[in-house]
Design a protein around this motif. Structure first.
Motif, PDB file in Angstrom:
ATOM      1  N   TYR A 199       0.899  -1.318  -0.095  1.00  0.00           N
ATOM      2  CA  TYR A 199      -0.073   0.014  -0.046  1.00  0.00           C
ATOM      3  C   TYR A 199       1.253   1.247   0.116  1.00  0.00           C
ATOM      4  O   TYR A 199       0.776   2.018  -0.719  1.00  0.00           O
ATOM      5  CB  TYR A 199      -0.888   0.061   1.216  1.00  0.00           C
ATOM      6  CG  TYR A 199      -1.784   1.330   1.076  1.00  0.00           C
ATOM      7  CD1 TYR A 199      -2.920   1.387   0.442  1.00  0.00           C
ATOM      8  CD2 TYR A 199      -1.479   2.373   2.041  1.00  0.00           C
ATOM      9  CE1 TYR A 199      -3.759   2.392   0.495  1.00  0.00           C
ATOM     10  CE2 TYR A 199      -2.309   3.479   2.126  1.00  0.00           C
ATOM     11  CZ  TYR A 199      -3.206   3.765   1.427  1.00  0.00           C
ATOM     12  OH  TYR A 199      -4.144   4.808   1.507  1.00  0.00           O
ATOM     13  N   VAL A 200       1.973   1.334   0.792  1.00  0.00           N
ATOM     14  CA  VAL A 200       2.815   2.292   0.911  1.00  0.00           C
ATOM     15  C   VAL A 200       3.532   2.720  -0.285  1.00  0.00           C
ATOM     16  O   VAL A 200       3.848   3.640  -0.894  1.00  0.00           O
ATOM     17  CB  VAL A 200       3.757   2.259   2.102  1.00  0.00           C
ATOM     18  CG1 VAL A 200       4.729   3.358   2.267  1.00  0.00           C
ATOM     19  CG2 VAL A 200       2.801   2.405   3.439  1.00  0.00           C
ATOM     20  N   MET A 201       3.959   1.630  -1.026  1.00  0.00           N
ATOM     21  CA  MET A 201       4.857   1.657  -2.049  1.00  0.00           C
ATOM     22  C   MET A 201       3.879   1.926  -3.527  1.00  0.00           C
ATOM     23  O   MET A 201       4.429   2.639  -4.184  1.00  0.00           O
ATOM     24  CB  MET A 201       5.519   0.364  -2.305  1.00  0.00           C
ATOM     25  CG  MET A 201       6.751   0.192  -1.500  1.00  0.00           C
ATOM     26  SD  MET A 201       7.384  -1.534  -2.048  1.00  0.00           S
ATOM     27  CE  MET A 201       8.527  -0.814  -3.343  1.00  0.00           C
ATOM     28  N   GLY A 202       2.476   1.732  -3.205  1.00  0.00           N
ATOM     29  CA  GLY A 202       1.509   2.029  -4.274  1.00  0.00           C
ATOM     30  C   GLY A 202       1.169   3.511  -4.132  1.00  0.00           C
ATOM     31  O   GLY A 202       0.464   4.042  -5.189  1.00  0.00           O
ATOM     32  N   THR A 203       1.483   4.348  -3.211  1.00  0.00           N
ATOM     33  CA  THR A 203       0.824   5.717  -2.994  1.00  0.00           C
ATOM     34  C   THR A 203       1.428   6.649  -4.288  1.00  0.00           C
ATOM     35  O   THR A 203       0.501   7.471  -4.663  1.00  0.00           O
ATOM     36  CB  THR A 203       1.490   6.338  -1.645  1.00  0.00           C
ATOM     37  OG1 THR A 203       1.013   5.476  -0.599  1.00  0.00           O
ATOM     38  CG2 THR A 203       1.100   7.792  -1.497  1.00  0.00           C
ATOM     39  N   PRO A 204       2.656   6.682  -4.969  1.00  0.00           N
ATOM     40  CA  PRO A 204       2.847   7.630  -5.914  1.00  0.00           C
ATOM     41  C   PRO A 204       2.156   7.313  -7.120  1.00  0.00           C
ATOM     42  O   PRO A 204       1.696   8.254  -7.747  1.00  0.00           O
ATOM     43  CB  PRO A 204       4.563   7.372  -6.069  1.00  0.00           C
ATOM     44  CG  PRO A 204       4.958   6.711  -4.719  1.00  0.00           C
ATOM     45  CD  PRO A 204       3.875   5.820  -4.354  1.00  0.00           C
ATOM     46  N   ALA A 205       1.910   5.892  -7.346  1.00  0.00           N
ATOM     47  CA  ALA A 205       1.165   5.377  -8.535  1.00  0.00           C
ATOM     48  C   ALA A 205      -0.203   5.942  -8.502  1.00  0.00           C
ATOM     49  O   ALA A 205      -0.878   6.462  -9.262  1.00  0.00           O
ATOM     50  CB  ALA A 205       1.144   3.990  -8.945  1.00  0.00           C
ATOM     51  N   ARG A 206      -0.991   5.920  -7.143  1.00  0.00           N
ATOM     52  CA  ARG A 206      -2.199   6.195  -7.202  1.00  0.00           C
ATOM     53  C   ARG A 206      -2.459   7.790  -7.158  1.00  0.00           C
ATOM     54  O   ARG A 206      -3.283   8.252  -7.803  1.00  0.00           O
ATOM     55  CB  ARG A 206      -2.823   5.765  -5.624  1.00  0.00           C
ATOM     56  CG  ARG A 206      -3.037   4.265  -5.628  1.00  0.00           C
ATOM     57  CD  ARG A 206      -3.753   4.083  -4.236  1.00  0.00           C
ATOM     58  NE  ARG A 206      -3.308   4.568  -3.063  1.00  0.00           N
ATOM     59  CZ  ARG A 206      -2.235   3.825  -2.311  1.00  0.00           C
ATOM     60  NH1 ARG A 206      -1.735   2.724  -2.743  1.00  0.00           N
ATOM     61  NH2 ARG A 206      -1.886   4.215  -1.585  1.00  0.00           N
ATOM     62  N   ARG A 207      -1.437   8.563  -6.554  1.00  0.00           N
ATOM     63  CA  ARG A 207      -1.438   9.950  -6.647  1.00  0.00           C
ATOM     64  C   ARG A 207      -0.973  10.454  -8.140  1.00  0.00           C
ATOM     65  O   ARG A 207      -1.759  11.440  -8.607  1.00  0.00           O
ATOM     66  CB  ARG A 207      -0.340  10.485  -5.987  1.00  0.00           C
ATOM     67  CG  ARG A 207      -0.133  11.935  -5.833  1.00  0.00           C
ATOM     68  CD  ARG A 207       1.054  12.353  -4.876  1.00  0.00           C
ATOM     69  NE  ARG A 207       0.785  12.009  -3.693  1.00  0.00           N
ATOM     70  CZ  ARG A 207       1.899  11.457  -2.850  1.00  0.00           C
ATOM     71  NH1 ARG A 207       3.113  11.490  -3.489  1.00  0.00           N
ATOM     72  NH2 ARG A 207       1.684  11.014  -1.520  1.00  0.00           N
ATOM     73  N   LYS A 208      -0.303   9.846  -9.039  1.00  0.00           N
ATOM     74  CA  LYS A 208      -0.280  10.150 -10.427  1.00  0.00           C
ATOM     75  C   LYS A 208      -1.539   9.891 -11.136  1.00  0.00           C
ATOM     76  O   LYS A 208      -2.103  10.588 -11.950  1.00  0.00           O
ATOM     77  CB  LYS A 208       0.878   9.262 -10.990  1.00  0.00           C
ATOM     78  CG  LYS A 208       2.107  10.000 -10.628  1.00  0.00           C
ATOM     79  CD  LYS A 208       3.585   8.970 -11.386  1.00  0.00           C
ATOM     80  CE  LYS A 208       4.598   9.509 -10.985  1.00  0.00           C
ATOM     81  NZ  LYS A 208       5.376   8.530 -11.565  1.00  0.00           N
ATOM     82  N   ALA A 209      -2.128   8.802 -10.978  1.00  0.00           N
ATOM     83  CA  ALA A 209      -3.307   8.385 -11.424  1.00  0.00           C
ATOM     84  C   ALA A 209      -4.606   9.277 -10.945  1.00  0.00           C
ATOM     85  O   ALA A 209      -5.407   9.776 -11.934  1.00  0.00           O
ATOM     86  CB  ALA A 209      -3.913   7.039 -11.076  1.00  0.00           C
ATOM     87  N   ARG A 251      -3.807  12.532 -12.969  1.00  0.00           N
ATOM     88  CA  ARG A 251      -4.298  12.283 -14.478  1.00  0.00           C
ATOM     89  C   ARG A 251      -5.904  12.494 -14.570  1.00  0.00           C
ATOM     90  O   ARG A 251      -6.307  12.965 -15.547  1.00  0.00           O
ATOM     91  CB  ARG A 251      -3.774  11.130 -14.895  1.00  0.00           C
ATOM     92  CG  ARG A 251      -2.397  11.202 -15.570  1.00  0.00           C
ATOM     93  CD  ARG A 251      -1.949  10.154 -16.210  1.00  0.00           C
ATOM     94  NE  ARG A 251      -0.813   9.361 -15.456  1.00  0.00           N
ATOM     95  CZ  ARG A 251      -1.082   8.005 -14.924  1.00  0.00           C
ATOM     96  NH1 ARG A 251      -2.008   7.228 -15.409  1.00  0.00           N
ATOM     97  NH2 ARG A 251      -0.202   7.507 -14.205  1.00  0.00           N
ATOM     98  N   ALA A 252      -6.463  11.903 -13.736  1.00  0.00           N
ATOM     99  CA  ALA A 252      -8.028  11.791 -13.824  1.00  0.00           C
ATOM    100  C   ALA A 252      -8.621  13.154 -13.462  1.00  0.00           C
ATOM    101  O   ALA A 252      -9.449  13.556 -14.301  1.00  0.00           O
ATOM    102  CB  ALA A 252      -8.661  10.882 -12.737  1.00  0.00           C
ATOM    103  N   GLU A 253      -8.021  13.985 -12.692  1.00  0.00           N
ATOM    104  CA  GLU A 253      -8.464  15.324 -12.769  1.00  0.00           C
ATOM    105  C   GLU A 253      -8.183  16.242 -13.755  1.00  0.00           C
ATOM    106  O   GLU A 253      -9.044  17.016 -14.256  1.00  0.00           O
ATOM    107  CB  GLU A 253      -7.577  15.967 -11.009  1.00  0.00           C
ATOM    108  CG  GLU A 253      -8.482  15.245  -9.852  1.00  0.00           C
ATOM    109  CD  GLU A 253      -7.632  15.928  -8.648  1.00  0.00           C
ATOM    110  OE1 GLU A 253      -6.345  16.538  -9.079  1.00  0.00           O
ATOM    111  OE2 GLU A 253      -7.774  15.555  -7.709  1.00  0.00           O
ATOM    112  N   GLU A 254      -7.009  16.027 -14.440  1.00  0.00           N
ATOM    113  CA  GLU A 254      -6.526  16.685 -15.679  1.00  0.00           C
ATOM    114  C   GLU A 254      -7.684  16.469 -16.726  1.00  0.00           C
ATOM    115  O   GLU A 254      -8.065  17.248 -17.445  1.00  0.00           O
ATOM    116  CB  GLU A 254      -5.049  16.648 -16.056  1.00  0.00           C
ATOM    117  CG  GLU A 254      -4.182  17.155 -15.089  1.00  0.00           C
ATOM    118  CD  GLU A 254      -2.760  16.849 -15.328  1.00  0.00           C
ATOM    119  OE1 GLU A 254      -2.545  16.027 -16.233  1.00  0.00           O
ATOM    120  OE2 GLU A 254      -1.920  17.373 -14.717  1.00  0.00           O
ATOM    121  N   ALA A 255      -7.997  15.098 -16.868  1.00  0.00           N
ATOM    122  CA  ALA A 255      -8.841  14.915 -17.990  1.00  0.00           C
ATOM    123  C   ALA A 255     -10.157  15.701 -17.738  1.00  0.00           C
ATOM    124  O   ALA A 255     -11.013  15.571 -18.711  1.00  0.00           O
ATOM    125  CB  ALA A 255      -8.740  13.101 -18.064  1.00  0.00           C
TER     126      ALA A 255
END
Length: 99
Positions: free
Chosen positions: A47-57, A60-64
């Motif tokens: 979970y902790v290691m996946g935090t940067p990927a969730r933040r980027k996603a 990207r969703a907010e920009e879209a």
């Protein structure tokens, strides 16, 4: 990292098997060993290691979403159907113009 996680889970599985096979051990103890030494710590690490990927996603969703909400023709608030003054509506890009 994946190799380390697999090695850790192998060791924990062997610990649980030793607990289950021991004359003083129980299957419940083996299940708790597997959960508390293996599944719980590994899930926290993943979970902790996946935090940067969730933040980027999320970015990207907010920009879209911001791009989808932007007007297509560049106008911010254009009158629709000859409405004047304060009754200004914004036409959605996917809707056809009114007849």
């Amino acid at each position: 990292m994946v190799l380390v996680a697999l090695a850790w889970m192998y060791v924990v599985l062997m610990m649980a098997a030793a607990e289950a096979m021991s004359p003083q051990g129980t299957l419940l103890g083996a299940a708790f060993t597997f959960m508390m030494y293996g599944v719980l710590p590994l899930s926290i690490v993943l979970y902790v290691m996946g935090t940067p990927a969730r933040r980027k996603a999320r970015r990207r969703a907010e920009e879209a979403q911001a791009l989808a909400d932007a007007p297509v023709d560049g106008s911010v608030d254009a009158p629709v159907d000859g409405q004047a003054g304060g009754e200004v509506q914004k036409r959605q890009p996917h809707q056809p113009p009114p007849p």
